[in-house]
Write a protein that holds these residues in place. Structure first.
Motif, PDB file in Angstrom:
ATOM      1  N   HIS A 111      17.126   1.570  -5.710  1.00 41.91           N
ATOM      2  CA  HIS A 111      16.546   1.499  -4.358  1.00 41.91           C
ATOM      3  C   HIS A 111      16.815   0.306  -3.613  1.00 41.91           C
ATOM      4  O   HIS A 111      17.001   0.654  -2.272  1.00 41.91           O
ATOM      5  CB  HIS A 111      15.099   1.753  -4.920  1.00 41.91           C
ATOM      6  CG  HIS A 111      14.133   1.840  -3.695  1.00 41.91           C
ATOM      7  ND1 HIS A 111      13.916   2.922  -2.823  1.00 41.91           N
ATOM      8  CD2 HIS A 111      13.310   1.032  -3.126  1.00 41.91           C
ATOM      9  CE1 HIS A 111      13.106   2.899  -1.846  1.00 41.91           C
ATOM     10  NE2 HIS A 111      12.713   1.642  -1.941  1.00 41.91           N
ATOM     11  N   HIS A 115      18.224   0.032   0.415  1.00 40.84           N
ATOM     12  CA  HIS A 115      17.919  -0.582   1.657  1.00 40.84           C
ATOM     13  C   HIS A 115      18.589  -1.670   1.990  1.00 40.84           C
ATOM     14  O   HIS A 115      18.806  -1.777   3.150  1.00 40.84           O
ATOM     15  CB  HIS A 115      16.444  -1.734   1.152  1.00 40.84           C
ATOM     16  CG  HIS A 115      15.135  -0.722   1.098  1.00 40.84           C
ATOM     17  ND1 HIS A 115      14.813  -0.023   2.208  1.00 40.84           N
ATOM     18  CD2 HIS A 115      14.256  -0.521   0.175  1.00 40.84           C
ATOM     19  CE1 HIS A 115      13.676   0.575   1.895  1.00 40.84           C
ATOM     20  NE2 HIS A 115      13.416   0.460   0.616  1.00 40.84           N
ATOM     21  N   SER A 136       9.813  -5.342   1.729  1.00 41.44           N
ATOM     22  CA  SER A 136       9.275  -4.116   1.570  1.00 41.44           C
ATOM     23  C   SER A 136       7.848  -4.090   0.827  1.00 41.44           C
ATOM     24  O   SER A 136       7.439  -5.339   0.546  1.00 41.44           O
ATOM     25  CB  SER A 136       9.933  -3.113   0.794  1.00 41.44           C
ATOM     26  OG  SER A 136       9.917  -3.457  -0.714  1.00 41.44           O
ATOM     27  N   ASP A 300      11.403   3.795   3.372  1.00 35.68           N
ATOM     28  CA  ASP A 300      12.137   4.394   2.313  1.00 35.68           C
ATOM     29  C   ASP A 300      12.540   5.939   2.905  1.00 35.68           C
ATOM     30  O   ASP A 300      11.795   6.431   3.957  1.00 35.68           O
ATOM     31  CB  ASP A 300      11.067   4.868   1.131  1.00 35.68           C
ATOM     32  CG  ASP A 300      10.719   3.509   0.584  1.00 35.68           C
ATOM     33  OD1 ASP A 300      11.565   2.865   0.697  1.00 35.68           O
ATOM     34  OD2 ASP A 300       9.900   3.872  -0.518  1.00 35.68           O
TER      35      ASP A 300
HETATM   36 ZN    ZN Z   1      11.569   0.836  -0.312  1.00 35.36          ZN
END
Ligand code: ZN
Ligand code: KG4
Length: 331
Positions: A111, A115, A136, A300
């Motif tokens: 993940h 980003h 985040s 996201d």
């Molecule tokens: Zn995120």
């Protein structure tokens, strides 16, 4: 080559189709923010169930918008971790199964790599190498990025993530979840009245962060001050300034340490206007440049997973047949 990307690590279901020649062909997003607002934070079980409800219709929608059929797709990328295990498993299960049924390779994406590479989707994409500040709701880290997959974590938060600190402080102020953007809005009406918020861990060497003390300082300030809107706004402003200053000091340090001139900021908190302004000015003064994703790709989304998945697919890094979700996974 064309890939479909699936993001379900937390409370957004994001799907996108990316083509390595034509760029991003489609992206669709369903946010569960309203579902979790009543609870003041993400409820993992509710998040998983909502992903189950939304994922297939969104995949169909993304393919239609991209004018693509299954035959046009060369791979299926999904967020493998880190994140909420139940939520991750929905994306992993659907992604892995579709890839199997369609006879295409599956790619498990980190993940945070998503980003980190999100600014690559912009016309003005940064060249390697660069320093990335990833901020985040779940992570705060500084990363030396020398190429795809060549990441050195320079520093991380030892307690709360920057977004978490924003959200928790916002909650103390009575703002609805997710409080980060609401606190930022309130801060814009704040006046400089001399609150002395600390700049945690800036008085010693190193690139780690700590944000929980700022939240406590905010709690004590709120408790000792009058309960009116302008006072709240003043406190919000001082809190935001302290977070932004702290992040800027550490970014400057990381750039000096690496000798790099390009800075990428990504993750939900990179949508913060004051942070963007502060880092843009700092980079101008340092003779460098700051890069960030467009607003909707700061938080996201499926597009960043499709992009990162394409890079991994090209490098031949594909999944075996097992369905895997990795809730804790270092970059
Ligand atoms: Zn995120
Ligand atoms: O990247 P993201 O969507 O989800 C995670 O992977 O965590 O980041 C969400 C975080 C939340 O904590 C939210 O409050 C914060 O980003 N955020 C902001 C702003 N917009 C989103 N924080 C401060 N200012 C903003 N404008």
């Amino acid at each position: 080559m064309r890939i479909i990307g699936i993001e379900t690590s937390c409370d957004e279901t994001g799907i996108a189709v990316y083509d390595d020649q034509q760029g991003l062909l489609s992206h669709v997003l369903y946010s569960q923010v309203k579902l979790h607002a009543d609870y003041g934070g993400v409820v993992p079980e509710l998040a998983s169930r909502d992903h189950v409800r939304k994922i297939i219709p969104l995949i169909k929608q993304a393919l239609t918008k991209a004018n693509s059929t299954i035959d046009d797709i060369d791979g299926v990328a999904f967020t493998k971790g880190p994140g909420l295990i139940g939520a991750l498993l929905v994306g992993a299960c659907v992604g892995r199964s579709l890839a199997y049924a369609w006879g295409k390779p599956a790619v498990g994406v980190h993940h945070m790599e998503g980003h980190l590479l999100a600014p690559m989707l912009e016309d003005d994409a940064p060249e390697f190498p660069f320093v990335a500040l990833l901020v985040s709701g779940g992570h705060s880290m500084l990363v030396q990025v020398d190429g795809i997959g060549q990441y050195v974590v320079l520093g991380e938060s030892v307690d709360d993530a920057a977004g978490e600190a924003f959200d928790k402080t916002a909650k103390l102020m009575g703002l609805e979840y997710p409080g980060g953007p609401r606190l930022a809005k309130l801060a814009a009406q704040g006046l400089e009245v001399g609150y002395k918020f600390p700049r945690p861990m800036t008085d010693r060497p190193g690139l780690d962060f700590s944000f929980s003390g700022l939240k406590t300082f905010a709690a004590n300030t709120i408790a000792s001050e009058p309960d009116d809107q302008q006072t709240r706004a003043n406190i919000a402003r001082a809190f935001e300034e302290a977070v932004v200053d702290t992040l800027a000091i550490k970014c400057k340090r990381a750039l000096k340490q690496t000798g790099y001139k390009r800075l990428v900021i990504a993750g939900g908190v990179s949508a913060n206007t004051r942070l963007r302004e502060s880092l843009a000015k700092m980079m101008q003064d340092m003779g460098g440049k700051v890069y960030y994703p467009r607003g909707e790709f700061c938080t996201d989304n499926g597009a960043m997973i499709a992009y990162a998945g394409m890079q991994r697919l090209k490098a031949g890094q594909i999944e075996d047949l097992a369905v895997k979700g990795v809730p804790r996974w270092p970059l």
